[in-house]
Design a protein around this motif. Sequence first.
Motif, PDB file in Angstrom:
ATOM      1  N   TYR A  43       0.843  -1.195   0.000  1.00 47.13           N
ATOM      2  CA  TYR A  43       0.000   0.000   0.000  1.00 47.13           C
ATOM      3  C   TYR A  43       0.881   1.249   0.000  1.00 47.13           C
ATOM      4  O   TYR A  43       0.685   2.186  -0.776  1.00 47.13           O
ATOM      5  CB  TYR A  43      -0.912  -0.023   1.225  1.00 47.13           C
ATOM      6  CG  TYR A  43      -1.567   1.296   1.527  1.00 47.13           C
ATOM      7  CD1 TYR A  43      -2.735   1.679   0.865  1.00 47.13           C
ATOM      8  CD2 TYR A  43      -1.016   2.169   2.454  1.00 47.13           C
ATOM      9  CE1 TYR A  43      -3.321   2.911   1.138  1.00 47.13           C
ATOM     10  CE2 TYR A  43      -1.593   3.384   2.723  1.00 47.13           C
ATOM     11  CZ  TYR A  43      -2.748   3.751   2.063  1.00 47.13           C
ATOM     12  OH  TYR A  43      -3.318   4.972   2.321  1.00 47.13           O
ATOM     13  N   LEU A  44       1.896   1.228   0.886  1.00 41.12           N
ATOM     14  CA  LEU A  44       2.790   2.385   0.998  1.00 41.12           C
ATOM     15  C   LEU A  44       3.576   2.623  -0.285  1.00 41.12           C
ATOM     16  O   LEU A  44       3.741   3.753  -0.723  1.00 41.12           O
ATOM     17  CB  LEU A  44       3.792   2.141   2.123  1.00 41.12           C
ATOM     18  CG  LEU A  44       3.498   2.824   3.430  1.00 41.12           C
ATOM     19  CD1 LEU A  44       4.678   2.671   4.367  1.00 41.12           C
ATOM     20  CD2 LEU A  44       3.239   4.318   3.186  1.00 41.12           C
TER      21      LEU A  44
ATOM     22  N   ALA B  13       1.194   4.148  -2.743  1.00 40.24           N
ATOM     23  CA  ALA B  13       0.851   5.520  -2.384  1.00 40.24           C
ATOM     24  C   ALA B  13       2.047   6.429  -2.658  1.00 40.24           C
ATOM     25  O   ALA B  13       1.906   7.517  -3.229  1.00 40.24           O
ATOM     26  CB  ALA B  13       0.459   5.583  -0.912  1.00 40.24           C
TER      27      ALA B  13
ATOM     28  N   GLU C  35       3.079  12.732  -8.933  1.00 44.55           N
ATOM     29  CA  GLU C  35       2.533  14.084  -8.851  1.00 44.55           C
ATOM     30  C   GLU C  35       3.659  15.081  -8.604  1.00 44.55           C
ATOM     31  O   GLU C  35       3.705  16.153  -9.193  1.00 44.55           O
ATOM     32  CB  GLU C  35       1.507  14.175  -7.724  1.00 44.55           C
ATOM     33  CG  GLU C  35       0.119  13.692  -8.112  1.00 44.55           C
ATOM     34  CD  GLU C  35      -0.434  14.448  -9.303  1.00 44.55           C
ATOM     35  OE1 GLU C  35      -0.030  15.600  -9.534  1.00 44.55           O
ATOM     36  OE2 GLU C  35      -1.274  13.870 -10.021  1.00 44.55           O
TER      37      GLU C  35
ATOM     38  N   ALA D  90      -1.794  19.516  -7.562  1.00 48.23           N
ATOM     39  CA  ALA D  90      -2.223  18.459  -6.655  1.00 48.23           C
ATOM     40  C   ALA D  90      -1.445  18.461  -5.335  1.00 48.23           C
ATOM     41  O   ALA D  90      -1.946  17.991  -4.319  1.00 48.23           O
ATOM     42  CB  ALA D  90      -2.085  17.106  -7.341  1.00 48.23           C
ATOM     43  N   LEU D  91      -0.231  18.974  -5.336  1.00 53.44           N
ATOM     44  CA  LEU D  91       0.577  18.853  -4.124  1.00 53.44           C
ATOM     45  C   LEU D  91       0.713  20.159  -3.345  1.00 53.44           C
ATOM     46  O   LEU D  91       1.512  20.254  -2.428  1.00 53.44           O
ATOM     47  CB  LEU D  91       1.969  18.297  -4.462  1.00 53.44           C
ATOM     48  CG  LEU D  91       1.955  16.839  -4.919  1.00 53.44           C
ATOM     49  CD1 LEU D  91       3.365  16.336  -5.144  1.00 53.44           C
ATOM     50  CD2 LEU D  91       1.242  15.941  -3.914  1.00 53.44           C
ATOM     51  N   LEU D  92      -0.061  21.158  -3.691  1.00 56.01           N
ATOM     52  CA  LEU D  92      -0.005  22.408  -2.930  1.00 56.01           C
ATOM     53  C   LEU D  92      -1.269  22.535  -2.080  1.00 56.01           C
ATOM     54  O   LEU D  92      -2.275  21.887  -2.332  1.00 56.01           O
ATOM     55  CB  LEU D  92       0.120  23.604  -3.878  1.00 56.01           C
ATOM     56  CG  LEU D  92       1.354  23.602  -4.785  1.00 56.01           C
ATOM     57  CD1 LEU D  92       1.361  24.847  -5.667  1.00 56.01           C
ATOM     58  CD2 LEU D  92       2.639  23.534  -3.965  1.00 56.01           C
TER      59      LEU D  92
ATOM     60  N   ARG E  56      -4.282   5.476   7.221  1.00 58.51           N
ATOM     61  CA  ARG E  56      -3.731   5.083   5.917  1.00 58.51           C
ATOM     62  C   ARG E  56      -3.379   6.305   5.088  1.00 58.51           C
ATOM     63  O   ARG E  56      -2.322   6.371   4.459  1.00 58.51           O
ATOM     64  CB  ARG E  56      -4.762   4.253   5.145  1.00 58.51           C
ATOM     65  CG  ARG E  56      -4.857   2.835   5.615  1.00 58.51           C
ATOM     66  CD  ARG E  56      -5.792   2.049   4.702  1.00 58.51           C
ATOM     67  NE  ARG E  56      -5.763   0.651   5.058  1.00 58.51           N
ATOM     68  CZ  ARG E  56      -4.908  -0.219   4.519  1.00 58.51           C
ATOM     69  NH1 ARG E  56      -4.069   0.168   3.584  1.00 58.51           N
ATOM     70  NH2 ARG E  56      -4.899  -1.475   4.904  1.00 58.51           N
ATOM     71  N   VAL E  57      -4.294   7.290   5.090  1.00 62.32           N
ATOM     72  CA  VAL E  57      -4.049   8.495   4.309  1.00 62.32           C
ATOM     73  C   VAL E  57      -2.835   9.228   4.856  1.00 62.32           C
ATOM     74  O   VAL E  57      -1.997   9.726   4.106  1.00 62.32           O
ATOM     75  CB  VAL E  57      -5.293   9.403   4.327  1.00 62.32           C
ATOM     76  CG1 VAL E  57      -4.974  10.787   3.773  1.00 62.32           C
ATOM     77  CG2 VAL E  57      -6.414   8.766   3.536  1.00 62.32           C
TER      78      VAL E  57
ATOM     79  N   LEU F 101      -0.239   8.006   6.232  1.00 63.84           N
ATOM     80  CA  LEU F 101       0.981   7.345   5.766  1.00 63.84           C
ATOM     81  C   LEU F 101       1.376   7.841   4.383  1.00 63.84           C
ATOM     82  O   LEU F 101       2.558   8.001   4.080  1.00 63.84           O
ATOM     83  CB  LEU F 101       0.764   5.827   5.682  1.00 63.84           C
ATOM     84  CG  LEU F 101       0.960   5.009   6.947  1.00 63.84           C
ATOM     85  CD1 LEU F 101       0.677   3.547   6.634  1.00 63.84           C
ATOM     86  CD2 LEU F 101       2.379   5.153   7.467  1.00 63.84           C
ATOM     87  N   ALA F 102       0.390   8.058   3.537  1.00 61.99           N
ATOM     88  CA  ALA F 102       0.660   8.402   2.144  1.00 61.99           C
ATOM     89  C   ALA F 102       0.940   9.891   1.974  1.00 61.99           C
ATOM     90  O   ALA F 102       1.939  10.290   1.400  1.00 61.99           O
ATOM     91  CB  ALA F 102      -0.506   7.980   1.262  1.00 61.99           C
ATOM     92  N   VAL F 103       0.047  10.728   2.451  1.00 61.04           N
ATOM     93  CA  VAL F 103       0.164  12.184   2.304  1.00 61.04           C
ATOM     94  C   VAL F 103      -0.156  12.816   3.659  1.00 61.04           C
ATOM     95  O   VAL F 103      -1.320  13.094   3.957  1.00 61.04           O
ATOM     96  CB  VAL F 103      -0.821  12.728   1.237  1.00 61.04           C
ATOM     97  CG1 VAL F 103      -0.534  14.191   0.930  1.00 61.04           C
ATOM     98  CG2 VAL F 103      -0.762  11.913  -0.034  1.00 61.04           C
TER      99      VAL F 103
END
Lengths: 344, 195
Positions: free
Chosen positions: A138-139, A142, A149, B38-40, B106-107, B109-111
């Motif tokens: 998953y990581l 992600a 991006e 997307a990243l700002l 989970r989110v 972890l990603a962003v």
Amino acid sequence: MPGSDNSAALSCSDLDRLMPMHLTVSPAGIITRAAPTLAKLMPSHELVGRAFLDVIEPFRPRNIRTLSDLRKAADGPLHLRFREAPTTTFKGLAVPIAAEGGLLVNLSFGIAVADAVRDHQLNGADFAHTDLTVEMLYLIEAKTAVMNESRNLNIRLQSARVAAEEQAYTDTLTGLKNRRAMDHILCRLIGTGARFALMHLDLDYFKDVNDTLGHAAGDHVLQVVAKVLVEETRNADTVARVGGDEFVLLFDRQVTPHKLRRIAERIIEQLENPVAFEGHTCRISGSVGITMSTLYPDPSAEQMLADADAALYASKHRGRACVTLVTELDGRAGKVTGQKRRSA
Amino acid sequence: MHGLINRSVQCFLRDAYGSETWSEISRAAGLGFDNFEALLGYEDDLTDRVLAAASDRLAKPVEVLMEDLGTYVIATPGFDHLRRLLRFGGASFVDFLHSLDDLEDRVRLAVPELSLPRLAVQDFDADRLTLCCRFERPGWGHVVVGVLRAMADDYGALVVIDHRGDGAGADLITVEILDTGFAQGKSFALGVSAA
């Protein structure tokens, strides 16, 4: 049987659930059992019944050739791989399971987990519920999505920076106008039919400063030159650095030859003041060529720049630190006026 | 609001209604630019203004647009990574619903800086559960409804989803599961083939 008390309490299916990638090896070195996920990795070969070291090669620590080597190394971490395709690599841990010298070897994919999961088409049920492989995948996904991006953003920012630089009008080293700005202003002056003079200045001996004292000294001298040029001109005039040590000055509503000559001479005089840099003294001078819009019935930027350049080279030719007006050029004096060279 | 959310809103409006319409909406919302990064990060009210302008321009209630947005980000091929990341939550649609409790972690972890509606499974039995959805901006429960509908399709589950407010600023979403194997669903392999 000593040493087997605990394992006796666990059924094979318990062990499979806890460690779906383990196998057991008999004292004779034969694989007696392969847990389901491990079996799935080699669907075309039956693992059970084959010699462990025929199927799997321990490559770290080195020189494990016999089961007894493996038993000795079993205290520490093992790195292993299948001898046949797919040559998947594993991290492994071996523990003795019987006094006679049998082993239980538990394997995991380690860092190559994403490739292994893809190559062997594994799914969540192939891993123990406590295993972090799925979270790891998953990581990775992600992270990849965010990195993509991020890369796109960087590309866009980079293009924006290049575009902004292209649109910039300032020479970052000296704070003077740059070539782009000068071209722009020159075209505007010609377009509005203004009476103006164009002075092309090239530094003398600047290369010596750069060569002997380095670029930092050269940069410092250019900044001093820029200061001189700004001080010796009016606010309405344009001072631009158009090349390494080349400058173009535009004098709006100033076309009197003797006044222009005096400005140029004063600039050269100032440029010849020694410049101190880190205990050294830098000495430069300058050569100047001048032309005036009033010399042309239909002035063009190209022509005026070329003429000022020709006058500048005449100055260089005359021994540097000189000022030459286009009207003084050999064979051109008086001819420039009324001559429309563009049509030539 | 995070650029990922704003960018999704932009892509949805652009893909569903055309670039021309998106430009009109971004002008009407007074964005001063045509593309979200997307990243700002962006001011929260920017997103509200875009949604309000879209509702005006398209003559559709904001709630309907938000639900469509939720479906769009799951069912659109270009957003496949989002669908995949959610599918990591569980092997079945029911597992997936229960995994929504962990969505926030989970989110993160990603962003780490992305803040999404917080979902909590409140009460459930075998074929029915209620999700409580809280977010600092109103209306985002409708986006969650759209996401759930698309994910049910993705798993091949037949569900009835009902949305209501709890009267205290949170959204209550009830999911009734009629059939978990209603349709084939989309395939999901843990490993991604090298694109």
